[in-house]
Design a protein around this motif. Sequence first.
Motif, short mmCIF file in Angstrom:
data_model
loop_
_atom_site.label_atom_id
_atom_site.label_comp_id
_atom_site.label_asym_id
_atom_site.label_seq_id
_atom_site.Cartn_x
_atom_site.Cartn_y
_atom_site.Cartn_z
N ARG A 125 0.84 -1.21 0.00
CA ARG A 125 0.00 0.00 0.00
C ARG A 125 0.87 1.25 0.00
O ARG A 125 2.02 1.22 0.43
N TRP A 184 -0.21 4.01 1.65
CA TRP A 184 -0.55 4.72 2.87
C TRP A 184 0.69 4.99 3.70
O TRP A 184 1.55 4.11 3.84
N PRO A 185 0.87 6.22 4.25
CA PRO A 185 -0.11 7.32 4.37
C PRO A 185 -0.14 8.27 3.18
O PRO A 185 -0.75 9.33 3.25
N GLU A 211 -3.84 7.54 -1.89
CA GLU A 211 -4.18 6.29 -2.56
C GLU A 211 -5.35 6.52 -3.51
O GLU A 211 -6.32 7.19 -3.16
N THR A 249 6.50 10.00 4.03
CA THR A 249 5.40 9.10 3.67
C THR A 249 5.93 7.74 3.21
O THR A 249 5.38 6.70 3.55
#
Length: 397
Positions: A10, A12-13, A16, A74
């Motif tokens: 993923r 994230w953060p 997305e 991030t």
Amino acid sequence: MPEFPYSRLRRWPDVEADNLQAHDATDLLLVERALALDVPGSETVVIGDEYGAISLALTAAGRRGIRVHQDLATGRRALARNAEELGSGGFTPHELDEGLLAGAQLVLLQLPKALAELEEIADAVARWAAPDVVLVAGGRVKHMTLAQNEVLGRSFARVQAQRAERKSRLLVASEPLPVPESPPFPVTARHGDLVLVAHGGAFAGSRLDIGTRVLLEVLDLGGPQLRRTEVTRAENERNGGESSRSSGVVNGGRRVLDLGCGTGALAASWALAHPRDRVVATDRSAAAVASARATASANGVADRVEVTHDDAGSALAAGSFDTVLLNPPFHLGASVHTGAATRLFEAAARLLRPDGELFTVYNSSLGHRAEMSRLIGPTDQLRRTPKFTVTRTVRRP
């Protein structure tokens, strides 16, 4: 060996969306090349691994002890989260320094957008890695240029472009050249009374980008809204009012945040113009943070400008700022995407005290004004040029 589950990674953060993935074909090519080489994990370095696709695939294949440098906060959080999700480990995070590269035989690099950032990285590899180090740099073909080969050629005697695969290509650099006594970065430039210091990965380098310049002009001129705010606060202080004390003001001054500070031009300029205020500058880029700290020091305001490496001010207390300054990005990596700006508007809404002010500059073609009004509060235009718009937003109670 089981196939690595790239689809489970993923962003994230980070933002997305359906058109934004946590890996690309370049990651796969770099992993395949690394696995084909007989280099231990402890002698392997990964730079620019956006969300962990390279590092985690290699550790899953048994390459333990890999050293990793990611510029973005991030990316660092995404790597840690993806590692936890997949039950993976065997890597250590580093800054771009000697500890990252000492003794490295293999360096894997996702090519950065900026040639200056590539130059700083190439010099660091040639300066600190093993004499027989091999640097394998990859990127999407549509974003690659011959200038990247030329930059690598300043630090390595051999630079070979590999055959394109899956719309990505690798560049293999070897035989590091002698390095100059001092690294090429950071660089320094003077803009009137302001000195900017920049590492290679900082947006706009040591230049004063035109959006920031427009915002500085508005703030320096003291537009009517800003002047009214100054007068109101001065009157409150003379009359023993509570506004400054109740809004987290230190010693009669404001708490000001430069959100997404880059090289710190806004933070340093504000601190120079308002010596009673306390300024915090934050950015998700480690290169920007190092630059902003150096800029604050070069302008003699390091004691009043605190610089933090953070994701959209997530570590800062809610409602703790009187003023936020913002020049939001409109790119996420190589993609044009307004999600990055939205996250910063949401951060400003959280971080401003009620009736606090946000001053923003953005491309006039973007519809940010309505979004700021919705997320934060009433938004007025202070200046509009053919390219940029400057607004003032008041945080609703």
